[in-house]
Scaffold this motif. Sequence first.
Motif, PDB file in Angstrom:
ATOM      1  N   LEU A  71       0.877  -1.222  -0.083  1.00  0.00           N
ATOM      2  CA  LEU A  71       0.037   0.022   0.040  1.00  0.00           C
ATOM      3  C   LEU A  71       0.930   1.322  -0.012  1.00  0.00           C
ATOM      4  O   LEU A  71       1.262   1.726   1.018  1.00  0.00           O
ATOM      5  CB  LEU A  71      -0.932   0.036   1.242  1.00  0.00           C
ATOM      6  N   SER A  72       1.449   1.615  -1.107  1.00  0.00           N
ATOM      7  CA  SER A  72       2.175   2.622  -1.334  1.00  0.00           C
ATOM      8  C   SER A  72       1.732   4.226  -1.232  1.00  0.00           C
ATOM      9  O   SER A  72       0.507   4.221  -0.910  1.00  0.00           O
ATOM     10  CB  SER A  72       2.912   2.721  -2.762  1.00  0.00           C
ATOM     11  N   ASP A  73       2.509   4.868  -1.147  1.00  0.00           N
ATOM     12  CA  ASP A  73       1.906   6.369  -1.252  1.00  0.00           C
ATOM     13  C   ASP A  73       1.178   6.722  -2.255  1.00  0.00           C
ATOM     14  O   ASP A  73       0.047   7.619  -2.293  1.00  0.00           O
ATOM     15  CB  ASP A  73       3.026   7.367  -0.800  1.00  0.00           C
ATOM     16  N   ALA A  74       1.508   6.276  -3.334  1.00  0.00           N
ATOM     17  CA  ALA A  74       0.693   6.397  -4.674  1.00  0.00           C
ATOM     18  C   ALA A  74      -0.469   5.779  -4.591  1.00  0.00           C
ATOM     19  O   ALA A  74      -1.560   6.446  -5.186  1.00  0.00           O
ATOM     20  CB  ALA A  74       1.629   5.860  -5.877  1.00  0.00           C
ATOM     21  N   SER A  75      -0.557   4.446  -4.039  1.00  0.00           N
ATOM     22  CA  SER A  75      -1.950   4.007  -3.896  1.00  0.00           C
ATOM     23  C   SER A  75      -2.841   4.371  -3.028  1.00  0.00           C
ATOM     24  O   SER A  75      -4.175   4.815  -3.018  1.00  0.00           O
ATOM     25  CB  SER A  75      -1.667   2.397  -3.271  1.00  0.00           C
ATOM     26  N   VAL A  76      -2.188   5.359  -1.848  1.00  0.00           N
ATOM     27  CA  VAL A  76      -3.227   6.009  -0.737  1.00  0.00           C
ATOM     28  C   VAL A  76      -3.727   7.082  -1.377  1.00  0.00           C
ATOM     29  O   VAL A  76      -4.878   7.577  -1.426  1.00  0.00           O
ATOM     30  CB  VAL A  76      -2.278   6.257   0.363  1.00  0.00           C
ATOM     31  N   GLU A  77      -2.844   7.847  -2.361  1.00  0.00           N
ATOM     32  CA  GLU A  77      -3.146   8.928  -3.105  1.00  0.00           C
ATOM     33  C   GLU A  77      -4.354   8.487  -4.004  1.00  0.00           C
ATOM     34  O   GLU A  77      -5.369   9.219  -4.395  1.00  0.00           O
ATOM     35  CB  GLU A  77      -2.118   9.687  -3.592  1.00  0.00           C
ATOM     36  N   ARG A  78      -4.333   7.512  -4.873  1.00  0.00           N
ATOM     37  CA  ARG A  78      -5.116   6.976  -5.778  1.00  0.00           C
ATOM     38  C   ARG A  78      -6.516   6.671  -4.909  1.00  0.00           C
ATOM     39  O   ARG A  78      -7.685   6.916  -5.584  1.00  0.00           O
ATOM     40  CB  ARG A  78      -4.798   5.654  -6.169  1.00  0.00           C
ATOM     41  N   ALA A  79      -6.500   6.285  -3.698  1.00  0.00           N
ATOM     42  CA  ALA A  79      -7.823   6.080  -3.070  1.00  0.00           C
ATOM     43  C   ALA A  79      -8.561   7.177  -2.822  1.00  0.00           C
ATOM     44  O   ALA A  79      -9.679   7.514  -3.045  1.00  0.00           O
ATOM     45  CB  ALA A  79      -7.396   5.317  -1.575  1.00  0.00           C
ATOM     46  N   LEU A  80      -7.770   8.162  -2.273  1.00  0.00           N
ATOM     47  CA  LEU A  80      -8.206   9.678  -2.392  1.00  0.00           C
ATOM     48  C   LEU A  80      -8.953  10.277  -3.774  1.00  0.00           C
ATOM     49  O   LEU A  80      -9.856  10.963  -3.543  1.00  0.00           O
ATOM     50  CB  LEU A  80      -7.315  10.749  -2.056  1.00  0.00           C
ATOM     51  N   GLU A  81      -7.981   9.710  -4.622  1.00  0.00           N
ATOM     52  CA  GLU A  81      -8.566  10.426  -6.180  1.00  0.00           C
ATOM     53  C   GLU A  81     -10.092   9.934  -6.530  1.00  0.00           C
ATOM     54  O   GLU A  81     -10.743  10.506  -6.859  1.00  0.00           O
ATOM     55  CB  GLU A  81      -7.429  10.103  -6.943  1.00  0.00           C
ATOM     56  N   VAL A  82     -10.071   8.541  -6.260  1.00  0.00           N
ATOM     57  CA  VAL A  82     -11.230   7.699  -6.560  1.00  0.00           C
ATOM     58  C   VAL A  82     -12.354   8.270  -5.621  1.00  0.00           C
ATOM     59  O   VAL A  82     -13.358   8.338  -6.077  1.00  0.00           O
ATOM     60  CB  VAL A  82     -10.822   6.348  -6.809  1.00  0.00           C
ATOM     61  N   GLN A  83     -12.145   8.142  -4.499  1.00  0.00           N
ATOM     62  CA  GLN A  83     -13.139   8.856  -3.637  1.00  0.00           C
ATOM     63  C   GLN A  83     -13.711  10.146  -4.060  1.00  0.00           C
ATOM     64  O   GLN A  83     -14.804  10.521  -4.041  1.00  0.00           O
ATOM     65  CB  GLN A  83     -12.876   8.722  -1.996  1.00  0.00           C
ATOM     66  N   ARG A  84     -12.795  11.105  -4.398  1.00  0.00           N
ATOM     67  CA  ARG A  84     -13.249  12.327  -4.764  1.00  0.00           C
ATOM     68  C   ARG A  84     -13.881  12.386  -5.931  1.00  0.00           C
ATOM     69  O   ARG A  84     -15.086  12.960  -6.342  1.00  0.00           O
ATOM     70  CB  ARG A  84     -11.902  13.388  -4.811  1.00  0.00           C
ATOM     71  N   ALA A  85     -13.549  11.477  -6.987  1.00  0.00           N
ATOM     72  CA  ALA A  85     -14.187  11.150  -8.280  1.00  0.00           C
ATOM     73  C   ALA A  85     -15.639  10.690  -7.942  1.00  0.00           C
ATOM     74  O   ALA A  85     -16.560  11.316  -8.717  1.00  0.00           O
ATOM     75  CB  ALA A  85     -13.463  10.461  -9.291  1.00  0.00           C
ATOM     76  N   LEU A  86     -15.784   9.734  -7.063  1.00  0.00           N
ATOM     77  CA  LEU A  86     -17.192   9.271  -6.972  1.00  0.00           C
ATOM     78  C   LEU A  86     -18.027  10.292  -6.217  1.00  0.00           C
ATOM     79  O   LEU A  86     -19.247  10.499  -6.645  1.00  0.00           O
ATOM     80  CB  LEU A  86     -17.146   8.124  -6.077  1.00  0.00           C
ATOM     81  N   ALA A  87     -17.486  11.173  -5.422  1.00  0.00           N
ATOM     82  CA  ALA A  87     -18.114  12.353  -4.747  1.00  0.00           C
ATOM     83  C   ALA A  87     -18.553  13.335  -6.113  1.00  0.00           C
ATOM     84  O   ALA A  87     -19.799  13.888  -6.052  1.00  0.00           O
ATOM     85  CB  ALA A  87     -17.466  13.071  -3.870  1.00  0.00           C
ATOM     86  N   ASP A  88     -17.711  13.671  -6.872  1.00  0.00           N
ATOM     87  CA  ASP A  88     -18.172  14.373  -7.940  1.00  0.00           C
ATOM     88  C   ASP A  88     -19.272  13.944  -8.860  1.00  0.00           C
ATOM     89  O   ASP A  88     -19.857  14.608  -9.456  1.00  0.00           O
ATOM     90  CB  ASP A  88     -16.924  14.794  -8.906  1.00  0.00           C
ATOM     91  N   LEU A  89     -19.250  12.554  -9.134  1.00  0.00           N
ATOM     92  CA  LEU A  89     -20.183  11.938  -9.903  1.00  0.00           C
ATOM     93  C   LEU A  89     -21.465  12.067  -9.610  1.00  0.00           C
ATOM     94  O   LEU A  89     -22.810  12.177 -10.264  1.00  0.00           O
ATOM     95  CB  LEU A  89     -19.740  10.606 -10.201  1.00  0.00           C
ATOM     96  N   SER A  90     -21.814  11.895  -8.112  1.00  0.00           N
ATOM     97  CA  SER A  90     -23.072  11.913  -7.682  1.00  0.00           C
ATOM     98  C   SER A  90     -22.815  12.040  -6.112  1.00  0.00           C
ATOM     99  O   SER A  90     -22.048  11.724  -5.422  1.00  0.00           O
ATOM    100  CB  SER A  90     -23.778  10.586  -7.631  1.00  0.00           C
ATOM    101  N   ASP A  91     -23.802  12.720  -5.813  1.00  0.00           N
ATOM    102  CA  ASP A  91     -24.116  13.067  -4.187  1.00  0.00           C
ATOM    103  C   ASP A  91     -24.030  11.941  -3.374  1.00  0.00           C
ATOM    104  O   ASP A  91     -25.030  10.976  -3.702  1.00  0.00           O
ATOM    105  CB  ASP A  91     -25.299  14.008  -3.800  1.00  0.00           C
ATOM    106  N   GLY A  92     -23.346  11.751  -2.509  1.00  0.00           N
ATOM    107  CA  GLY A  92     -23.121  10.434  -1.875  1.00  0.00           C
ATOM    108  C   GLY A  92     -22.392   9.315  -2.576  1.00  0.00           C
ATOM    109  O   GLY A  92     -22.250   8.206  -1.799  1.00  0.00           O
ATOM    110  N   GLY A  93     -22.016   9.447  -3.729  1.00  0.00           N
ATOM    111  CA  GLY A  93     -21.327   8.454  -4.344  1.00  0.00           C
ATOM    112  C   GLY A  93     -20.179   8.048  -3.635  1.00  0.00           C
ATOM    113  O   GLY A  93     -19.445   6.847  -4.004  1.00  0.00           O
TER     114      GLY A  93
END
Length: 143
Positions: A71-93
Amino acid sequence: MPRYLADTSIWAWAQKAQRVDIREKLAGRYEAGEIVTCVPVILEAMHRPETGSEFSHQFDRLFSPLERLPLSDASVERALEVQRALADLSDGGHRRPAIDFLIAAAAEADEEAVLWSFDRDLKVICEHTGQPSESEVSTGPGH
C-alpha cells in the motif's frame, strides 16, 4: 497466472455454511498460489479472533504465507482520487468504507491482481476505475 486479492468479504463468506462454493473456490485458489492479500484486508479479517492464541493461529495459517501487495503512497493518493471522483459523479457516491478505497487501490497498482469480492461498495469502485475484478453474487433468498 492470475493473482486474486481476496477481499475480507470473501474470507467471511467462505466461513458460512450456505456458501460452500466460495469456500471451495478460495481453497482451490489458495492451494494454487493464486491468492494475495494486503494489510487493509488483514486488518479487517483479523478483528474476528477473540483471543491472542486464536489471532496467532488464524494469522499464521491464513495470512502469513500469502504475498502482501504493498500500500504505497501512490496507492493511498489513488484511493483519495477515486473517492473524490465518486463524490463529483453523484451526491453521496463517495460514501463507501474508507478501507475499501485502500483495498481497491492496492489491487489496482498490481498489473496482475484481480480484486475478488462479495461487496457492492468494491464493485462500484472497480466499475469506476475499470480495474480487473470478480464479484460474487447472492445465490438466493437470505444471502
